[in-house]
Scaffold this active site. Structure first.
Site, PDB file in Angstrom:
ATOM      1  N   ASP A  20      38.690  32.635  25.019  1.00 25.41           N
ATOM      2  CA  ASP A  20      38.220  32.433  26.811  1.00 25.41           C
ATOM      3  C   ASP A  20      39.163  31.845  27.374  1.00 25.41           C
ATOM      4  O   ASP A  20      40.535  30.777  26.732  1.00 25.41           O
ATOM      5  CB  ASP A  20      36.769  31.657  26.659  1.00 25.41           C
ATOM      6  CG  ASP A  20      36.353  31.228  27.855  1.00 25.41           C
ATOM      7  OD1 ASP A  20      36.149  32.014  28.736  1.00 25.41           O
ATOM      8  OD2 ASP A  20      35.809  30.258  28.468  1.00 25.41           O
ATOM      9  N   HIS A  37      44.494  39.116  28.637  1.00 24.24           N
ATOM     10  CA  HIS A  37      43.377  39.924  27.623  1.00 24.24           C
ATOM     11  C   HIS A  37      45.129  40.384  26.767  1.00 24.24           C
ATOM     12  O   HIS A  37      44.998  39.898  25.636  1.00 24.24           O
ATOM     13  CB  HIS A  37      43.416  41.150  28.348  1.00 24.24           C
ATOM     14  CG  HIS A  37      42.234  40.248  29.173  1.00 24.24           C
ATOM     15  ND1 HIS A  37      40.947  39.632  28.954  1.00 24.24           N
ATOM     16  CD2 HIS A  37      41.573  41.114  30.224  1.00 24.24           C
ATOM     17  CE1 HIS A  37      40.018  39.460  29.567  1.00 24.24           C
ATOM     18  NE2 HIS A  37      39.756  40.087  30.080  1.00 24.24           N
ATOM     19  N   LEU A 131      42.471  36.443   4.224  1.00 23.09           N
ATOM     20  CA  LEU A 131      40.935  36.038   4.875  1.00 23.09           C
ATOM     21  C   LEU A 131      40.734  36.968   5.165  1.00 23.09           C
ATOM     22  O   LEU A 131      41.336  38.305   5.167  1.00 23.09           O
ATOM     23  CB  LEU A 131      42.594  35.436   6.298  1.00 23.09           C
ATOM     24  CG  LEU A 131      41.304  35.427   7.611  1.00 23.09           C
ATOM     25  CD1 LEU A 131      41.217  33.681   7.337  1.00 23.09           C
ATOM     26  CD2 LEU A 131      42.446  35.275   8.727  1.00 23.09           C
TER      27      LEU A 131
HETATM   28  C1  IPE Z   1      32.426  34.157  26.215  1.00 29.87           C
HETATM   29  O1  IPE Z   1      33.372  34.228  27.261  1.00 29.87           O
HETATM   30  C2  IPE Z   1      33.195  36.080  25.107  1.00 29.87           C
HETATM   31  C3  IPE Z   1      33.890  36.419  25.345  1.00 29.87           C
HETATM   32  C4  IPE Z   1      35.281  34.792  24.434  1.00 29.87           C
HETATM   33  C5  IPE Z   1      34.584  37.489  24.066  1.00 29.87           C
HETATM   34  P1  IPE Z   1      33.157  34.795  28.353  1.00 29.87           P
HETATM   35  O2  IPE Z   1      34.281  34.354  29.328  1.00 29.87           O
HETATM   36  O3  IPE Z   1      32.500  35.684  28.501  1.00 29.87           O
HETATM   37  O4  IPE Z   1      31.504  33.620  29.161  1.00 29.87           O
HETATM   38  P2  IPE Z   1      31.296  32.608  29.994  1.00 29.87           P
HETATM   39  O5  IPE Z   1      30.611  33.837  30.979  1.00 29.87           O
HETATM   40  O6  IPE Z   1      32.379  32.148  31.200  1.00 29.87           O
HETATM   41  O7  IPE Z   1      30.049  32.612  29.287  1.00 29.87           O
HETATM   42  C1  IPE Z   2      37.540  35.892  26.835  1.00 29.59           C
HETATM   43  O1  IPE Z   2      38.917  35.354  28.355  1.00 29.59           O
HETATM   44  C2  IPE Z   2      38.075  37.257  26.852  1.00 29.59           C
HETATM   45  C3  IPE Z   2      36.665  37.594  27.398  1.00 29.59           C
HETATM   46  C4  IPE Z   2      35.767  37.432  27.715  1.00 29.59           C
HETATM   47  C5  IPE Z   2      36.277  39.261  26.877  1.00 29.59           C
HETATM   48  P1  IPE Z   2      38.046  35.567  29.828  1.00 29.59           P
HETATM   49  O2  IPE Z   2      38.498  36.915  30.586  1.00 29.59           O
HETATM   50  O3  IPE Z   2      37.089  35.001  30.236  1.00 29.59           O
HETATM   51  O4  IPE Z   2      38.497  34.815  30.748  1.00 29.59           O
HETATM   52  P2  IPE Z   2      38.705  33.745  31.848  1.00 29.59           P
HETATM   53  O5  IPE Z   2      37.390  32.426  31.649  1.00 29.59           O
HETATM   54  O6  IPE Z   2      38.760  34.312  33.248  1.00 29.59           O
HETATM   55  O7  IPE Z   2      39.518  33.015  32.095  1.00 29.59           O
HETATM   56 MG    MG Z   3      35.687  33.178  29.986  1.00 31.49          MG
END
Ligand code: IPE
Ligand code: IPE
Ligand code: MG
Length: 241
Positions: A20, A37, A131
């Site tokens: 995240d 990303h 892995l």
């Molecule tokens: C969880 O992250 C999903 C992934 C890392 C793929 P999100 O960014 O979607 O989660 P919330 O919305 O903060 O709970």
């Molecule tokens: C994690 O990064 C990737 C996915 C959930 C696909 P985020 O896109 O959730 O990044 P933040 O949480 O907005 O920083």
């Molecule tokens: Mg996120």
């Protein structure tokens, strides 16, 4: 960061990571979310290589949740394209390394071409001995439990299973993770303290590690730090030591 001291003879068997913070990373460097990303996908590639070399056995990563479809169409399309690209790169490099790849989640909802690529990569790498990288795509813990419950209900309706014989082991074997051991350690980056629907059943006794590091900045030493802390903990599983 200095390399944290860990015991390589007693590594956690299965590590899961909620990757995240890509959006916040991009914002911090005045870039578009998409760039975050992309940097996140690169961070995963590097980490997988290094974890494989270090002798780790199973890594499950959360790449796209069943709730992530709520995001802008453009971001969803970018993420799916990136996953496609990532899988293709692994197909191209499969002969060069010994990483085994699988995916969990409701893959039927993905583009047929992506489903086919995932199936190819799983097949191509199934006999590798390094892995095991398990990528969660369109994955939700609740959705996974529902799909398992439906499959079991079908077996009951067909007279193949007696409801009384559905125990934890039978249920576990119907989840996407199948016979994989539960994660010993779940890491979440970017400072959030929630599971966000990741591995709900499997996380029952996992140790949780949260780090403020944003996913694209996560390096092998951050992983070693999580493992070092994990190795100092006492797991009791509800019993007494
Ligand atoms: C969880 O992250 C999903 C992934 C890392 C793929 P999100 O960014 O979607 O989660 P919330 O919305 O903060 O709970
Ligand atoms: C994690 O990064 C990737 C996915 C959930 C696909 P985020 O896109 O959730 O990044 P933040 O949480 O907005 O920083
Ligand atoms: Mg996120």
């Amino acid at each position: 960061m200095k390399k944290p001291q860990i015991d390589f003879s007693d590594l956690p068997r299965h590590i899961a990571i909620i990757m995240d913070g890509n959006g916040r990373w991009a914002k911090k460097y005045f870039m578009k979310r998409e760039a975050g990303h992309r940097a996140g996908a690169q961070a995963l590639r590097r980490l997988v290589e290094q974890m494989n070399e270090a002798g780790f056995k199973i890594l499950t990563v959360f790449a796209f949740s069943t709730e992530n479809w709520k995001r802008d169409e453009g971001e969803v399309a970018y993420l799916m394209g990136l996953i496609h690209e990532y899988i293709q790169q692994y197909i191209d490099d499969a002969h060069k390394n010994n990483v085994r790849m699988r995916a969990i989640g409701d893959l039927n909802a993905l583009e047929p071409s992506l489903q086919a690529k995932i199936a190819d990569l799983t097949e191509m790498t199934k006999d590798k001995d390094g892995l095991l990288l398990n990528i969660a795509i369109n994955y939700g813990g609740r959705d996974e439990i529902l799909r398992a419950a439906r499959a079991l209900a079908r077996h009951v309706a067909d007279g193949k299973i007696n409801p009384a014989s559905i125990d934890e082991l039978v249920f576990t074997n119907h989840l996407d993770t199948g016979k994989l051991p539960d994660p010993d350690l779940i890491i979440r980056t970017s400072g959030e303290m929630r599971l966000s629907n990741f591995l709900l059943w499997q996380a029952a006794y996992s140790e949780f590690h949260a780090t403020d590091t944003l996913w694209p900045d996560f390096k092998i030493n951050h992983l070693y730090e999580a493992v070092a802390q994990f190795q100092k903990r006492e797991r009791r599983f509800g019993g007494r030591l």
